[in-house]
Write a protein that holds these residues in place. Structure first.
Motif, PDB file in Angstrom:
ATOM      1  N   SER A 102       0.827  -1.207   0.000  1.00 21.25           N
ATOM      2  CA  SER A 102       0.000   0.000   0.000  1.00 21.25           C
ATOM      3  C   SER A 102       0.863   1.259   0.000  1.00 21.25           C
ATOM      4  O   SER A 102       0.547   2.238  -0.684  1.00 21.25           O
ATOM      5  N   ALA A 103       1.966   1.229   0.768  1.00 17.91           N
ATOM      6  CA  ALA A 103       2.859   2.385   0.811  1.00 17.91           C
ATOM      7  C   ALA A 103       3.480   2.649  -0.561  1.00 17.91           C
ATOM      8  O   ALA A 103       3.519   3.793  -1.032  1.00 17.91           O
ATOM      9  N   LEU A 104       3.968   1.600  -1.211  1.00 15.72           N
ATOM     10  CA  LEU A 104       4.574   1.763  -2.531  1.00 15.72           C
ATOM     11  C   LEU A 104       3.542   2.144  -3.591  1.00 15.72           C
ATOM     12  O   LEU A 104       3.833   2.916  -4.506  1.00 15.72           O
ATOM     13  N   SER A 105       2.331   1.589  -3.461  1.00 18.65           N
ATOM     14  CA  SER A 105       1.273   1.930  -4.400  1.00 18.65           C
ATOM     15  C   SER A 105       0.901   3.402  -4.286  1.00 18.65           C
ATOM     16  O   SER A 105       0.762   4.105  -5.301  1.00 18.65           O
ATOM     17  N   ASP A 106       0.737   3.900  -3.062  1.00 16.80           N
ATOM     18  CA  ASP A 106       0.420   5.319  -2.857  1.00 16.80           C
ATOM     19  C   ASP A 106       1.544   6.213  -3.373  1.00 16.80           C
ATOM     20  O   ASP A 106       1.288   7.269  -3.973  1.00 16.80           O
ATOM     21  N   LEU A 107       2.799   5.784  -3.135  1.00 15.77           N
ATOM     22  CA  LEU A 107       3.945   6.560  -3.621  1.00 15.77           C
ATOM     23  C   LEU A 107       3.954   6.621  -5.142  1.00 15.77           C
ATOM     24  O   LEU A 107       4.222   7.681  -5.735  1.00 15.77           O
ATOM     25  N   THR A 108       3.642   5.505  -5.785  1.00 16.36           N
ATOM     26  CA  THR A 108       3.601   5.464  -7.245  1.00 16.36           C
ATOM     27  C   THR A 108       2.517   6.383  -7.788  1.00 16.36           C
ATOM     28  O   THR A 108       2.720   7.086  -8.784  1.00 16.36           O
TER      29      THR A 108
ATOM     30  N   ALA B 248      -1.750  -8.420 -10.734  1.00 19.35           N
ATOM     31  CA  ALA B 248      -1.788  -7.182 -11.526  1.00 19.35           C
ATOM     32  C   ALA B 248      -2.128  -5.975 -10.669  1.00 19.35           C
ATOM     33  O   ALA B 248      -2.878  -5.089 -11.083  1.00 19.35           O
ATOM     34  N   ASN B 249      -1.578  -5.948  -9.460  1.00 18.17           N
ATOM     35  CA  ASN B 249      -1.894  -4.869  -8.528  1.00 18.17           C
ATOM     36  C   ASN B 249      -0.704  -4.707  -7.595  1.00 18.17           C
ATOM     37  O   ASN B 249      -0.359  -5.636  -6.867  1.00 18.17           O
ATOM     38  N   LEU B 250      -0.080  -3.537  -7.610  1.00 21.94           N
ATOM     39  CA  LEU B 250       1.119  -3.312  -6.809  1.00 21.94           C
ATOM     40  C   LEU B 250       0.847  -3.464  -5.321  1.00 21.94           C
ATOM     41  O   LEU B 250       1.684  -3.990  -4.575  1.00 21.94           O
ATOM     42  N   SER B 251      -0.314  -3.036  -4.866  1.00 23.42           N
ATOM     43  CA  SER B 251      -0.636  -3.122  -3.441  1.00 23.42           C
ATOM     44  C   SER B 251      -0.818  -4.557  -2.979  1.00 23.42           C
ATOM     45  O   SER B 251      -0.696  -4.854  -1.788  1.00 23.42           O
ATOM     46  N   GLN B 252      -1.114  -5.485  -3.910  1.00 26.06           N
ATOM     47  CA  GLN B 252      -1.303  -6.884  -3.553  1.00 26.06           C
ATOM     48  C   GLN B 252      -0.076  -7.757  -3.828  1.00 26.06           C
ATOM     49  O   GLN B 252      -0.013  -8.889  -3.341  1.00 26.06           O
TER      50      GLN B 252
ATOM     51  N   PHE C 206       2.952  -7.492 -16.201  1.00 21.06           N
ATOM     52  CA  PHE C 206       3.370  -6.098 -16.008  1.00 21.06           C
ATOM     53  C   PHE C 206       2.438  -5.139 -16.749  1.00 21.06           C
ATOM     54  O   PHE C 206       2.118  -4.059 -16.240  1.00 21.06           O
ATOM     55  N   VAL C 207       2.003  -5.520 -17.938  1.00 16.81           N
ATOM     56  CA  VAL C 207       1.064  -4.674 -18.694  1.00 16.81           C
ATOM     57  C   VAL C 207      -0.260  -4.532 -17.951  1.00 16.81           C
ATOM     58  O   VAL C 207      -0.822  -3.432 -17.857  1.00 16.81           O
ATOM     59  N   GLN C 208      -0.752  -5.649 -17.393  1.00 16.61           N
ATOM     60  CA  GLN C 208      -1.996  -5.597 -16.638  1.00 16.61           C
ATOM     61  C   GLN C 208      -1.852  -4.723 -15.395  1.00 16.61           C
ATOM     62  O   GLN C 208      -2.767  -3.975 -15.023  1.00 16.61           O
ATOM     63  N   THR C 209      -0.682  -4.811 -14.725  1.00 16.47           N
ATOM     64  CA  THR C 209      -0.444  -3.988 -13.541  1.00 16.47           C
ATOM     65  C   THR C 209      -0.447  -2.509 -13.911  1.00 16.47           C
ATOM     66  O   THR C 209      -1.058  -1.678 -13.211  1.00 16.47           O
TER      67      THR C 209
END
Length: 297
Positions: free
Chosen positions: A107-113, A182-186, A288-291
């Protein structure tokens, strides 16, 4: 590894990669068909029915095709130690810890992105789940999802990669399992849980163990949060249970690291063999494309 053996092993890994590509392709094509039917007025379905129909394409159509594609890949035998409630309980606590720490990092990296990209942070998965009936969440996230994902990533992928050793098989299948969300937070907690679920599969010798654990994790991590009454103490206790089980899980994981059992396979571990094929490369690119599409969508 001899040249002929290398080519043969690479073909086997290529088939596994193509199986993942086929799964993603079936899901995409099926979703496009549903969208076209909805736009043309031939499919009059609400979000609940649309979600259930999506699951049909993603799991029930793609899985048989993936297994058929990989039917000729040798399947190494597993030592059947059976399921024990004590072990399931231990792995559950460890899994909750992995989910908690992994979700915090993700979640931290996803918010940062999102901030770096100048986008508004969004949790598309939670938003979608909140609009679905509880019975549909239970069926999709806690029954069909865990069952079909274990058949794909542990029963099909990890089992056949175990010919290079159970530890490399667990690592590769967990990596692909995390990417496939396909989800950075997951990604981080899915990768960590993928390692645990693969170990439970190899240790017990039965797919029932990771299926049961996966169902428990999804029920605890998603379904339970929707059924607890808001005007009570239960949501508070539920929130507190995560750090408590997180600490307990880390203790169990550290204390039990020397008792882990990983069996070797008939072939020498080789990441060049596993990832050195068009099928595996394309499967990773699709993930990676889906993400990226989820991030920008």
């Amino acid at each position: 590894m001899e040249q002929t053996d290398y080519k043969q092993e690479r073909r086997c890994c290529a088939r596994l990669g193509w199986a993942l590509v086929l799964t993603a392709g079936c899901a995409l094509v099926w979703q496009m068909v549903l969208m076209l039917l909805a736009v043309s007025g031939r499919l009059l379905a609400g979000q609940t029915m649309y979600y259930l129909l999506t699951l049909v394409g993603y799991y029930l159509l793609a899985l048989p095709l993936a297994y058929r594609l990989c039917r000729r890949i040798p399947v190494p035998p597993l030592t059947n130690r059976g399921m024990q409630p004590r072990l399931i309980g231990r792995w559950f606590v460890i899994g909750v810890a992995l989910m908690w720490f992994g979700s915090l990092l993700g979640s931290a990296l996803s918010d940062l992105t999102y901030r770096i990209a100048g986008l508004e942070p969004a949790d598309l998965l939670t938003d979608m789940m909140q609009e679905l009936p509880l019975a549909v969440i239970l069926l999709g996230a806690c029954v069909l999802g865990p069952l079909c994902e274990e058949l794909l990533f542990r029963g099909l992928l990890a089992r056949r990669l175990a010919r290079y050793g159970q530890k490399p098989a667990a690592l590769v299948s967990a990596l692909l399992f995390g990417l496939y969300h396909a989800n950075l937070s997951q990604f981080f907690y899915a990768f960590a849980l993928g390692l645990l679920l693969a170990y439970a599969y190899f240790y017990t010798g039965t797919l029932r163990a990771p299926v049961v654990l996966h169902m428990l994790f999804n029920c605890y991590g998603s379904f339970l949060a929707f059924v607890l009454p808001e005007n009570s103490l239960l949501p508070v206790l539920y929130a507190l249970s995560w750090p408590v089980l997180g600490v307990a899980g880390v203790i169990l994981l550290v204390r039990g690291r020397r008792q882990q059992v990983w069996e070797h396979g008939p072939c020498a571990p080789s990441m060049r063999v596993v990832f050195g094929s068009v099928g595996m490369t394309l499967a990773i690119i699709i993930c990676f494309v889906q993400t990226a599409a989820m991030l920008l969508g």
